[in-house]
Design a protein around this motif. Structure first.
Motif, mmCIF file in Angstrom:
data_model
loop_
_atom_site.group_PDB
_atom_site.id
_atom_site.type_symbol
_atom_site.label_atom_id
_atom_site.label_comp_id
_atom_site.label_asym_id
_atom_site.label_seq_id
_atom_site.Cartn_x
_atom_site.Cartn_y
_atom_site.Cartn_z
ATOM 1 N N MET A 100 67.218 -21.076 -31.448
ATOM 2 C CA MET A 100 67.652 -21.947 -32.499
ATOM 3 C C MET A 100 68.954 -21.777 -32.982
ATOM 4 O O MET A 100 69.515 -20.723 -32.671
ATOM 5 C CB MET A 100 66.509 -21.573 -33.688
ATOM 6 N N MET A 101 69.586 -22.944 -33.511
ATOM 7 C CA MET A 101 70.710 -22.782 -34.117
ATOM 8 C C MET A 101 70.702 -23.613 -35.310
ATOM 9 O O MET A 101 70.026 -24.579 -35.764
ATOM 10 C CB MET A 101 71.836 -23.545 -33.243
ATOM 11 N N LEU B 252 68.431 -27.298 -39.148
ATOM 12 C CA LEU B 252 67.981 -26.382 -37.799
ATOM 13 C C LEU B 252 67.609 -27.060 -36.750
ATOM 14 O O LEU B 252 66.882 -28.107 -36.802
ATOM 15 C CB LEU B 252 66.652 -25.355 -38.405
ATOM 16 N N LEU B 253 67.990 -26.798 -35.606
ATOM 17 C CA LEU B 253 67.910 -27.650 -34.406
ATOM 18 C C LEU B 253 67.345 -26.412 -33.117
ATOM 19 O O LEU B 253 67.553 -25.239 -33.531
ATOM 20 C CB LEU B 253 69.249 -28.068 -33.800
ATOM 21 N N PRO B 254 66.850 -26.862 -32.244
ATOM 22 C CA PRO B 254 66.840 -25.821 -31.108
ATOM 23 C C PRO B 254 68.030 -25.677 -30.521
ATOM 24 O O PRO B 254 68.878 -26.439 -30.236
ATOM 25 C CB PRO B 254 65.708 -26.860 -30.252
ATOM 26 N N ALA B 255 68.216 -24.180 -29.934
ATOM 27 C CA ALA B 255 69.384 -24.150 -29.281
ATOM 28 C C ALA B 255 69.242 -24.778 -27.808
ATOM 29 O O ALA B 255 68.177 -25.195 -27.437
ATOM 30 C CB ALA B 255 69.608 -22.772 -29.166
ATOM 31 N N MET B 256 70.511 -24.820 -27.075
ATOM 32 C CA MET B 256 70.506 -25.170 -25.741
ATOM 33 C C MET B 256 70.619 -24.391 -24.658
ATOM 34 O O MET B 256 71.179 -23.275 -24.868
ATOM 35 C CB MET B 256 71.598 -26.534 -26.015
ATOM 36 N N ALA C 284 64.826 -30.164 -40.140
ATOM 37 C CA ALA C 284 64.555 -29.608 -38.790
ATOM 38 C C ALA C 284 64.292 -30.701 -37.682
ATOM 39 O O ALA C 284 63.872 -31.486 -38.077
ATOM 40 C CB ALA C 284 63.880 -28.550 -38.966
ATOM 41 N N LEU C 285 65.012 -30.368 -36.512
ATOM 42 C CA LEU C 285 64.811 -31.307 -35.639
ATOM 43 C C LEU C 285 63.520 -30.943 -34.743
ATOM 44 O O LEU C 285 63.654 -30.149 -33.765
ATOM 45 C CB LEU C 285 66.054 -31.544 -34.708
ATOM 46 N N LEU C 286 62.320 -31.659 -35.080
ATOM 47 C CA LEU C 286 61.190 -31.325 -34.354
ATOM 48 C C LEU C 286 60.900 -32.228 -33.113
ATOM 49 O O LEU C 286 61.654 -33.311 -33.039
ATOM 50 C CB LEU C 286 60.052 -31.322 -35.212
ATOM 51 N N GLY D 73 62.549 -26.600 -27.630
ATOM 52 C CA GLY D 73 62.007 -27.321 -28.754
ATOM 53 C C GLY D 73 61.594 -26.246 -29.975
ATOM 54 O O GLY D 73 61.102 -25.043 -29.772
ATOM 55 N N LEU D 74 61.636 -26.876 -31.217
ATOM 56 C CA LEU D 74 60.867 -26.162 -32.205
ATOM 57 C C LEU D 74 59.515 -26.371 -32.368
ATOM 58 O O LEU D 74 58.785 -27.114 -33.185
ATOM 59 C CB LEU D 74 61.558 -26.592 -33.621
ATOM 60 N N VAL D 75 58.760 -25.732 -31.752
ATOM 61 C CA VAL D 75 57.417 -25.758 -31.478
ATOM 62 C C VAL D 75 56.498 -24.433 -31.088
ATOM 63 O O VAL D 75 57.298 -23.484 -30.348
ATOM 64 C CB VAL D 75 57.076 -26.894 -30.360
ATOM 65 N N ALA D 76 55.527 -24.437 -31.646
ATOM 66 C CA ALA D 76 54.756 -22.998 -31.239
ATOM 67 C C ALA D 76 54.428 -22.697 -29.718
ATOM 68 O O ALA D 76 54.277 -23.594 -29.095
ATOM 69 C CB ALA D 76 53.430 -23.245 -32.043
ATOM 70 N N GLY D 77 54.993 -21.517 -29.531
ATOM 71 C CA GLY D 77 54.984 -21.272 -28.175
ATOM 72 C C GLY D 77 56.061 -21.237 -27.297
ATOM 73 O O GLY D 77 56.124 -20.586 -26.211
#
Length: 448
Positions: free
Chosen positions: A384-385, A47-51, A9-11, A375-379
């Motif tokens: 996601m993709m 897993l990545l954040p979606a754009m 996953a890209l954090l 971003g893949l971050v809490a809050g």
């Protein structure tokens, strides 16, 4: 709480292995790395954040591929615009909603989870307002609701055909407002968007040629804390006309007179001097780049090297929607720079991945431009993709984004927007019904 487990996953601080994302409702609640998959986890490889797609004119999706026949003389942006006006004049609200829904399905399938709809097709075909002045904005919201895409609605103020306050042309009659009528339209758009979870509303003065300086000052007061988007310096003729009328280049004038800051997104900003590029970067605004459309229209080359060297924020949009794809926009951005400079890997930092620089920049800048988080971050929103690299299992983490953008082996798998899984196996869950309606509408439009 739903949970996804990814091998990679890209954090925000880079690639991590064995990552579990927990999310509830619209937002991510937990992110844990180095953890084994649990029995209830939905399992994925990458897993990545979606754009965010920061710039779209939804109605123009209907004319994709229909403006590629050469006219009797040399074609350019302005001849294309004439074709676009004719198409815009033909569309009713039902047809526009159908076209927008098809577009938003395609965006989600490409990995875009949110769209900035730069919406200026406001009025009826004769130019008179609908009974609900925000009728067409309501239809944009409805299309977003149908498909599940996140929406930042950007109603456009459009008053003049060119610098100097010239009267609008007949082909622009569906776009035009004065400040009073635009205020009512903006109120209606905000009300419509407020019914859509996670939606936001900004404001979009169309361009310095369509908005007089005193009108721009009034509009920025209407914007509140929302985003402000404006077309700027897309065409050489626009720059020349701006110099004649305002004695400054468009980006130069905006930086000196409009209070440009982090709420602003300057769309295209194609024709900037190096000093303008440095100034725009320092302002904190986002450069809203639409590389596929800019290539399709023959706009020119963005001053990326200077802008990025000064830490300028950027995101990408699909603008005329002739082609929808994250990889297409990012690849075209880099390739345009390579052609302009006859070199390679222009956007990357020394020793760094071009794909990673493009992707990270567009994720951050797109979210900023649309008034959100990423971003893949809490809050952050659970946008996601996943990527399917089964055809190229040998591609490691450091090359995944380079391969995704510049080669053919990696595809988008699943996409979540606001915590809802809307795309599975590369296909939107409502693709068939929405596409069938789109085909019916297009058959009506192209035969009349």
């Amino acid at each position: 709480m739903a949970s996804i487990h990814a091998k990679l996953a890209l954090l925000p601080d880079g690639w991590a292995s064995d990552v579990r994302i927990g999310f509830k409702g619209r937002d991510i609640e937990t992110v844990d790395a180095g953890i084994e998959a649990g029995p209830d986890d939905e399992r994925h490889d990458v897993l990545l954040p979606a754009m965010s797609n920061l710039h779209s004119h939804a109605f123009q999706r209907g004319m994709a591929g229909l403006a590629e026949t050469r006219g009797p003389t040399e074609d350019n942006f302005w001849s294309w615009r004439t074709v676009m006006y004719k198409f815009a004049l033909s569309m009713n609200p039902d047809q526009m909603q159908a076209i927008a829904a098809q577009l938003y399905v395609e965006m989600l399938e490409a990995g875009f989870s949110r769209v900035g709809e730069f919406h200026y097709l406001h009025h009826d075909r004769d130019g008179r307002p609908y009974a609900d002045i925000a009728e067409m904005a309501v239809r944009i919201v409805a299309a977003a609701e149908e498909t599940g895409i996140g929406l930042t609605l950007l109603p456009v103020f459009y008053a003049h055909s060119n610098f100097g306050g010239l009267s609008p042309t007949d082909g622009q009659r569906r776009f035009v407002c004065n400040l009073d009528s635009f205020g009512r339209l903006l109120d209606g758009a905000r009300h419509a968007a407020s019914r859509l979870p996670g939606a936001a509303t900004g404001i979009a003065p169309h361009s310095l040629r369509a908005v007089a300086p005193e009108e721009l000052a009034a509009l920025t007061k209407l914007s509140g804390e929302g985003p402000i988007h404006i077309h700027a310096a897309e065409q050489v003729k626009e720059v020349e006309d701006c110099i004649s009328a305002l004695h400054r280049r468009p980006v130069e004038w905006l930086l000196e007179n409009a209070g440009v800051d982090g709420r602003w997104c300057l769309i295209h900003a194609t024709h900037m001097t190096q000093e303008e590029a440095r100034g725009l970067a320092r302002s904190g605004a986002v450069a809203g780049l639409c590389p596929v459309t800019e290539a399709n229209l023959g706009d020119g080359f963005f001053e990326a090297e200077t802008y990025l060297a000064n830490d300028g924020a950027f995101g990408v949009g699909s603008d005329s929607n002739v082609l929808i794809g994250i990889r297409d926009e990012l690849r075209q951005l880099e390739y345009a720079q390579r052609l302009a400079r006859r070199a390679r890997n222009i956007v990357a930092v020394p020793g760094g991945s071009t794909g990673r620089r493009l992707f990270d920049g567009a994720i951050a800048g797109g979210a900023q431009a649309l008034g959100g988080r990423s971003g893949l971050v809490a809050g952050a929103p659970a946008d996601m993709m996943t990527l399917d690299r089964s055809a190229v299992p040998y591609v490691g983490a450091d090359q995944i984004l380079d391969h995704f953008i510049f080669a053919n082996g990696i595809r988008v798998g699943s996409v979540w927007a606001g915590g809802r899984k809307l795309v599975d196996g590369g296909r939107h869950l409502r693709r068939e019904e929405i596409a069938a309606r789109f085909r019916r509408v297009m058959a009506e439009l192209v035969t009349h």
